[in-house]
Design an enzyme around this catalytic site. Structure first.
Site, short mmCIF file in Angstrom:
data_model
loop_
_atom_site.label_atom_id
_atom_site.label_comp_id
_atom_site.label_asym_id
_atom_site.label_seq_id
_atom_site.Cartn_x
_atom_site.Cartn_y
_atom_site.Cartn_z
N LYS A 265 0.83 -1.29 0.49
CA LYS A 265 -0.01 -0.08 0.29
C LYS A 265 0.78 1.15 -0.06
CE LYS A 265 -3.72 -1.94 2.42
NZ LYS A 265 -4.66 -2.50 2.97
N ARG A 266 1.90 1.08 0.77
CA ARG A 266 3.35 2.09 0.93
C ARG A 266 3.73 2.50 -0.35
NH1 ARG A 266 2.02 0.54 5.65
NH2 ARG A 266 3.02 -0.96 5.05
#
Ligand code: GLU
Length: 508
Positions: A265-266
């Site tokens: 997600k990052r």
């Protein structure tokens, strides 16, 4: 009898749906379509501690944007409603009880401290620290306590969980459509919790019970669930549902562009591309993550791009409409190996799909952005601007961003071109070309180009020395769409004003 194909996407609403999740949903959808089957959307929200408000709505909006249609599920209902597991709470208890009565599961009353002590003891003895056929006999559960005590504890509402009772030494094997035979020894597994003290099933129990009740024929999900599959197979066996056990297909991971590790997600905003289909604002931290939709991607391009992350067709074509994918998709051509995310490929797909879009339609979609920028334009001009610029951009909005000079006069002029190419001779040439333009009756690109060439020839100046300065005088920029087509689009009046301004303002 062949069973009707029924597949499901079963996300847990623990945050925005990652594009890996979208790909899983998409493969399920394509598979269902290919086999004229059903595609269900089930929300697996039994872990209340991880619930994130807005996550379910986000999934539904993503599907709408991408045109992924499900024929049963949250929001639309169906034969097996409800499709939200928190609303099916009552269903699971009886199945957990059934396993306990058949000696396939047991009550466990261990406290957190008990479990911690067990872990320490096993670690000290250099044994794997898990609750299993060996260690369970040293713990507080219905296999070690007397039946009276168990009854007493249950009657006193003491907190308990229900754990699966796995055989001490057995082999679990199942066939995965993508991976082939998977074989796991029960000695490597543990007695997972099936039912929790809060009256909720765990993912494993609810997932298997619902797949059974909803008559799911194929479980197509991410590779991260492969370690859970042997446990699920054991549950099908214990329930006596082996004959209708779904076939499994565990999809390869989506990897970071450089290939090491799962795309997280990052990664997205760090590496400069979205990893979420839609923009998302975290309801707890207010942190914003970018989305494909807001970045200007076309849904058809995202569908095509995602399908190709882990799958390939029988030939080397790359552009497929969704209808073509319905025909062509098959799980047999899904790769076992992780698929590296490729941002350039994503841009390439969007570029290709943008070229296929109708100019007037693109123009229409850009009118609001033009207005926001304060550009005074009309749909006719915009449609022509689109046809000039489309080939040069990956996103529709770049037609306005990169081609801003079509809508507004330049305020600065490319310095490199001015310092390298502008001279008295050029200045004079442009003055004379301006005079020709002023008298030009037929303001077509072709005609303009002819007059330009004639004048250059007459003055014995190489056109190579003049083209870029003329472009800079008109647009301020060193590059852009075909020059004379641009001048035609801008029209006589505007071109005259632009050239007059340039002659006045360019300092060389
Ligand atoms: N609820 C699981 C998830 O969040 C579903 C896994 C499965 O499809 O069985 O991905």
């Amino acid at each position: 009898m062949e069973r009707r194909v029924r597949v499901r996407f079963a996300p847990s609403p623990t945050g925005p749906l990652h594009i890996g999740g979208v790909r899983t949903a998409l493969y399920n959808y394509l598979f269902a379509k290919k086999h004229d089957g059903d595609f269900l959307l089930r929300i697996e929200d039994t872990d209340q501690t991880r619930f994130v408000p807005g996550a379910e709505e986000y999934i539904i909006e993503t599907f709408k944007w991408l045109g992924i249609k499900y024929n049963e599920g949250v929001g639309i209902g169906g034969h097996h409603a409800p499709y939200r597991q928190s609303e099916r709470k009552e269903i699971y208890k009886q199945y957990a009880d059934q396993l306990v009565s058949n000696d396939f599961a047991y009550y466990a009353f261990d406290t957190i401290e008990d479990l911690e002590e067990m872990r320490k003891k096993l670690e000290a003895a250099k044994l794997p620290s898990k609750y299993d056929a060996s260690s369970r006999m040293t713990m507080k559960n219905s296999l070690t306590l007397s039946s009276d005590e168990v009854k007493q504890r249950l009657a006193n509402n003491e907190p308990y969980v229900i754990r699966i009772k796995l055989p001490r030494k057995d082999e679990v094997r199942f066939h995965d459509i993508i991976r082939g035979w998977v074989v796991v020894q029960t000695t490597q597994m543990d007695d997972k919790v099936l039912y929790k003290s809060d009256g909720m099933p765990t993912y494993h129990l609810a997932n298997v019970v619902d797949d059974y009740l909803m008559k799911i024929t194929h479980v197509i999900r991410g590779e991260e669930w492969l370690p859970s599959a042997p446990l699920h197979v054991m549950l099908y066996k214990y329930f006596g549902w082996e004959s209708v056990m779904p076939q499994f297909a565990h999809l390869p991971l989506l990897l970071k562009p450089e290939g090491n590790g799962k795309l997280s997600k990052r990664d997205g905003d760090k590496l400069g591309f979205p990893v979420f289909p839609l923009e998302w604002t975290d309801p707890f931290t207010n942190e914003k993550s970018s989305g494909y939709r807001e970045s200007g991607y076309l849904p058809e391009a995202v569908i095509n791009m995602l399908t190709f992350l882990g799958w390939h067709p029988s030939d080397n074509r790359e552009i497929f409409t969704i209808d073509e994918l319905f025909n062509e998709f098959s799980l047999e051509r899904v790769s076992k190996n992780g698929a590296k995310f490729d941002q350039n490929k994503a841009l390439w797909f969007n570029h290709k799909y943008l070229q296929m879009q109708n100019n007037a339609e693109i123009a229409n979609s850009l009118m609001t952005l033009a207005e926001i920028n304060g550009y005074n334009t009309n749909i006719d001009f915009m449609t022509k601007a689109v046809s000039l610029m489309k080939e040069k951009v990956n996103f529709a909005k770049e037609i306005i961003e990169k081609g801003y000079y079509l809508f507004t006069h330049p305020t600065k002029y490319d310095e490199a071109v001015v310092s390298k190419k502008w001279s008295d001779i050029v200045h004079q040439f442009i003055e004379e070309f301006l005079n020709i333009i002023k008298k030009e009756e037929n303001f077509s690109a072709e005609n303009l180009e002819n007059s330009f060439k004639e004048l250059a020839l007459q003055k014995s100046i190489n056109t190579g020395q003049l083209l870029q300065p003329l472009r800079v005088a008109i647009s301020g920029e060193a590059g852009g769409p075909p020059l004379f087509n641009m001048i035609e689009l801008l029209g006589k009046n505007d071109s005259i004003i632009r050239l007059e301004k340039a002659l006045k303002n360019i300092k060389y």
